[in-house]
Design a protein around this motif. Structure first.
Motif, PDB file in Angstrom:
ATOM      1  N   MET A  18       0.873  -1.203   0.084  1.00  0.00           N
ATOM      2  CA  MET A  18       0.170  -0.043   0.056  1.00  0.00           C
ATOM      3  C   MET A  18       0.761   1.451   0.077  1.00  0.00           C
ATOM      4  SD  MET A  18      -2.856   1.624  -0.171  1.00  0.00           S
ATOM      5  CE  MET A  18      -4.397   0.511   0.144  1.00  0.00           C
ATOM      6  N   PRO A  19       1.882   1.486   0.744  1.00  0.00           N
ATOM      7  CA  PRO A  19       2.628   2.622   0.673  1.00  0.00           C
ATOM      8  C   PRO A  19       3.105   3.018  -0.628  1.00  0.00           C
ATOM      9  CG  PRO A  19       3.275   1.478   2.802  1.00  0.00           C
ATOM     10  CD  PRO A  19       2.389   0.402   2.019  1.00  0.00           C
ATOM     11  N   LEU A  20       3.459   1.692  -1.492  1.00  0.00           N
ATOM     12  CA  LEU A  20       3.899   2.204  -2.815  1.00  0.00           C
ATOM     13  C   LEU A  20       2.898   2.548  -3.718  1.00  0.00           C
ATOM     14  CD1 LEU A  20       6.333  -1.199  -3.192  1.00  0.00           C
ATOM     15  CD2 LEU A  20       6.963   0.956  -2.335  1.00  0.00           C
ATOM     16  N   ALA A  21       1.710   2.044  -3.611  1.00  0.00           N
ATOM     17  CA  ALA A  21       0.754   2.398  -4.162  1.00  0.00           C
ATOM     18  C   ALA A  21       0.256   3.758  -3.789  1.00  0.00           C
ATOM     19  CB  ALA A  21      -0.596   1.300  -3.813  1.00  0.00           C
ATOM     20  N   TRP A  93      -3.707  -3.314 -12.347  1.00  0.00           N
ATOM     21  CA  TRP A  93      -2.856  -2.065 -12.547  1.00  0.00           C
ATOM     22  C   TRP A  93      -1.251  -2.436 -11.833  1.00  0.00           C
ATOM     23  CZ3 TRP A  93      -1.664   1.942  -8.705  1.00  0.00           C
ATOM     24  CH2 TRP A  93      -2.138   1.587  -7.329  1.00  0.00           C
ATOM     25  N   THR A  94      -0.222  -1.986 -12.216  1.00  0.00           N
ATOM     26  CA  THR A  94       1.124  -2.099 -11.725  1.00  0.00           C
ATOM     27  C   THR A  94       1.541  -1.215 -10.647  1.00  0.00           C
ATOM     28  OG1 THR A  94       1.616  -3.414 -13.742  1.00  0.00           O
ATOM     29  CG2 THR A  94       3.511  -2.428 -12.403  1.00  0.00           C
ATOM     30  N   VAL A  95       1.991  -2.021  -9.695  1.00  0.00           N
ATOM     31  CA  VAL A  95       2.445  -1.003  -8.472  1.00  0.00           C
ATOM     32  C   VAL A  95       3.828  -1.200  -8.405  1.00  0.00           C
ATOM     33  CG1 VAL A  95       2.653  -0.412  -6.126  1.00  0.00           C
ATOM     34  CG2 VAL A  95       0.527  -1.189  -7.097  1.00  0.00           C
ATOM     35  N   ARG A  96       4.779  -0.327  -8.846  1.00  0.00           N
ATOM     36  CA  ARG A  96       6.234  -0.376  -8.763  1.00  0.00           C
ATOM     37  C   ARG A  96       6.902   0.749  -7.813  1.00  0.00           C
ATOM     38  NH1 ARG A  96      10.102   1.310 -14.034  1.00  0.00           N
ATOM     39  NH2 ARG A  96      12.000   1.371 -12.760  1.00  0.00           N
ATOM     40  N   ALA A 112       1.536  -6.258 -12.106  1.00  0.00           N
ATOM     41  CA  ALA A 112       2.695  -6.584 -11.286  1.00  0.00           C
ATOM     42  C   ALA A 112       2.935  -5.770  -9.965  1.00  0.00           C
ATOM     43  CB  ALA A 112       3.894  -6.412 -12.055  1.00  0.00           C
ATOM     44  N   ILE A 113       3.701  -6.400  -9.080  1.00  0.00           N
ATOM     45  CA  ILE A 113       4.157  -5.604  -7.829  1.00  0.00           C
ATOM     46  C   ILE A 113       5.707  -5.740  -7.960  1.00  0.00           C
ATOM     47  CG2 ILE A 113       4.258  -5.694  -5.345  1.00  0.00           C
ATOM     48  CD1 ILE A 113       1.594  -6.808  -5.402  1.00  0.00           C
ATOM     49  N   ILE A 114       6.153  -4.536  -8.276  1.00  0.00           N
ATOM     50  CA  ILE A 114       7.792  -4.513  -8.023  1.00  0.00           C
ATOM     51  C   ILE A 114       8.142  -3.728  -7.096  1.00  0.00           C
ATOM     52  CG2 ILE A 114       9.690  -3.805  -9.636  1.00  0.00           C
ATOM     53  CD1 ILE A 114       7.979  -5.644 -11.019  1.00  0.00           C
ATOM     54  N   CYS A 115       8.988  -4.350  -6.013  1.00  0.00           N
ATOM     55  CA  CYS A 115       8.883  -3.845  -4.594  1.00  0.00           C
ATOM     56  C   CYS A 115      10.489  -2.946  -4.666  1.00  0.00           C
ATOM     57  CB  CYS A 115       9.012  -4.736  -3.452  1.00  0.00           C
ATOM     58  SG  CYS A 115       7.333  -5.507  -3.242  1.00  0.00           S
ATOM     59  N   ALA A 116      10.592  -2.310  -3.646  1.00  0.00           N
ATOM     60  CA  ALA A 116      12.100  -1.613  -3.476  1.00  0.00           C
ATOM     61  C   ALA A 116      13.019  -2.475  -3.572  1.00  0.00           C
ATOM     62  CB  ALA A 116      11.952  -0.679  -2.249  1.00  0.00           C
ATOM     63  N   TYR A 117      14.245  -1.938  -4.433  1.00  0.00           N
ATOM     64  CA  TYR A 117      15.177  -2.560  -4.442  1.00  0.00           C
ATOM     65  C   TYR A 117      15.544  -3.749  -5.370  1.00  0.00           C
ATOM     66  CZ  TYR A 117      15.665   0.923  -0.847  1.00  0.00           C
ATOM     67  OH  TYR A 117      15.885   2.124  -0.055  1.00  0.00           O
ATOM     68  N   VAL A 118      14.342  -3.925  -6.161  1.00  0.00           N
ATOM     69  CA  VAL A 118      14.236  -5.024  -7.163  1.00  0.00           C
ATOM     70  C   VAL A 118      14.857  -4.489  -8.351  1.00  0.00           C
ATOM     71  CG1 VAL A 118      12.650  -6.033  -8.758  1.00  0.00           C
ATOM     72  CG2 VAL A 118      12.126  -6.000  -6.254  1.00  0.00           C
ATOM     73  N   ILE A 126       8.441 -11.280 -18.896  1.00  0.00           N
ATOM     74  CA  ILE A 126       7.592 -11.540 -17.514  1.00  0.00           C
ATOM     75  C   ILE A 126       6.198 -11.500 -17.681  1.00  0.00           C
ATOM     76  CG2 ILE A 126       7.465 -11.096 -15.139  1.00  0.00           C
ATOM     77  CD1 ILE A 126      10.159 -10.004 -14.907  1.00  0.00           C
ATOM     78  N   GLY A 127       5.462 -12.509 -17.242  1.00  0.00           N
ATOM     79  CA  GLY A 127       3.765 -12.660 -17.504  1.00  0.00           C
ATOM     80  C   GLY A 127       3.092 -11.787 -16.724  1.00  0.00           C
ATOM     81  N   ARG A 128       1.739 -11.996 -16.414  1.00  0.00           N
ATOM     82  CA  ARG A 128       1.021 -10.978 -15.968  1.00  0.00           C
ATOM     83  C   ARG A 128       0.977 -11.546 -14.190  1.00  0.00           C
ATOM     84  NH1 ARG A 128      -3.709 -13.627 -17.046  1.00  0.00           N
ATOM     85  NH2 ARG A 128      -4.990 -11.993 -16.441  1.00  0.00           N
ATOM     86  N   HIS A 129       0.600 -10.356 -13.505  1.00  0.00           N
ATOM     87  CA  HIS A 129       0.606 -10.372 -12.059  1.00  0.00           C
ATOM     88  C   HIS A 129       1.659 -11.155 -11.561  1.00  0.00           C
ATOM     89  CE1 HIS A 129      -3.555  -9.239 -12.250  1.00  0.00           C
ATOM     90  NE2 HIS A 129      -3.765  -9.802 -13.249  1.00  0.00           N
ATOM     91  N   PHE A 130       2.848 -10.718 -11.640  1.00  0.00           N
ATOM     92  CA  PHE A 130       4.124 -11.144 -11.137  1.00  0.00           C
ATOM     93  C   PHE A 130       4.329 -10.230  -9.777  1.00  0.00           C
ATOM     94  CE2 PHE A 130       8.974 -10.160 -11.207  1.00  0.00           C
ATOM     95  CZ  PHE A 130       9.390 -11.251 -10.922  1.00  0.00           C
ATOM     96  N   HIS A 131       4.913 -10.899  -8.853  1.00  0.00           N
ATOM     97  CA  HIS A 131       5.418 -10.416  -7.487  1.00  0.00           C
ATOM     98  C   HIS A 131       6.874 -10.357  -7.708  1.00  0.00           C
ATOM     99  CE1 HIS A 131       1.369 -10.496  -4.969  1.00  0.00           C
ATOM    100  NE2 HIS A 131       1.143  -9.837  -6.015  1.00  0.00           N
TER     101      HIS A 131
END
Length: 222
Positions: A18-21, A93-96, A112-118, A126-131
């Motif tokens: 959520m903070p990334l979003a 929607w993608t959150v990066r 997708a979700i692309i978190c910090a320091y990835v 990469i396909g759909r809905h990747f974490h």
């Protein structure tokens, strides 16, 4: 009428995303009250300053568009919820995170979700809905399917192919494959926490340890 954004899931994964979003929505001038959680079992009306809606409430809320990012670690559940969203006209929607890096010729599917320091380096599909959780990386020439989950700190080296709904546990290392002969992680396979994968993993199995070996019964995800 404005768009309505949601993180689907108000448990640990969703609260972490959520903070990334919120940061992303702020850049789009989305009011904070138009970013919500969807969770049918949360038992709360607000979590960390955001409204919690049931799915039925979310699709009934007036909006020009409804967009949801599914923050559920289990790829099978994520797939089921993605189908549910699609059937009700809810867009992915993608959150990066801003503190993530995508380099040359990297293609990531919707939701997708692309978190910090990835870090995703080059020539990656990469396909759909990747974490991709904190501090994970994907090196060159990898192909990753739909609904794949990387827990924190996954090291996916070059020329690796990962099937749909695979789960790669925290701190796991996937050895580099060869051009035309990638290291393969099968569809629905689970790679345990800290495992070091040096050879192909068949679909639907769980491997653990260093070097990674088949777990005969059960097995927890890390």
């Amino acid at each position: 009428m404005s768009d309505l954004y949601a993180i689907y899931g108000a448990s640990g994964c969703g609260r972490g995303v959520m903070p990334l979003a919120r940061q992303q929505c702020r850049a789009l001038n989305v009011p904070v009250d138009r970013l919500v959680f969807i969770d049918d079992g949360a038992g709360a009306t607000e979590v960390n300053g955001h409204r919690v809606m049931t799915f039925a409430q979310f699709v009934a809320e007036p909006a020009s568009r409804r967009l949801a990012n599914i923050a559920i670690a289990d790829g099978r559940v994520r797939e089921r919820l993605a189908l549910k969203c699609s059937a009700h006209g809810v867009n992915p929607w993608t959150v990066r995170a801003e503190a993530s890096q995508l380099y040359d010729d990297v293609v990531v599917g919707e939701g997708a979700i692309i978190c910090a320091y990835v870090t995703l380096t080059s020539n990656i599909r990469i396909g759909r809905h990747f974490h991709a959780n904190l501090y994970s990386y994907v090196e060159h020439d990898c192909a990753i399917g739909d609904f794949v989950t990387f827990a924190p700190g996954v090291q996916c080296n070059g020329n690796v192919a990962i099937g749909d709904r695979a789960y790669i546990g925290a701190g796991a290392v996937l050895r580099q494959g060869k051009p035309g002969q990638p290291l393969r992680i099968g569809e629905g396979a689970v790679v345990g926490m800290g495992a070091v994968v040096t050879k192909d993993v068949p679909p639907g199995v769980t491997v653990v340890g260093n070097p990674a070996r088949l777990m005969e019964k059960g097995g927890a995800r890390g």
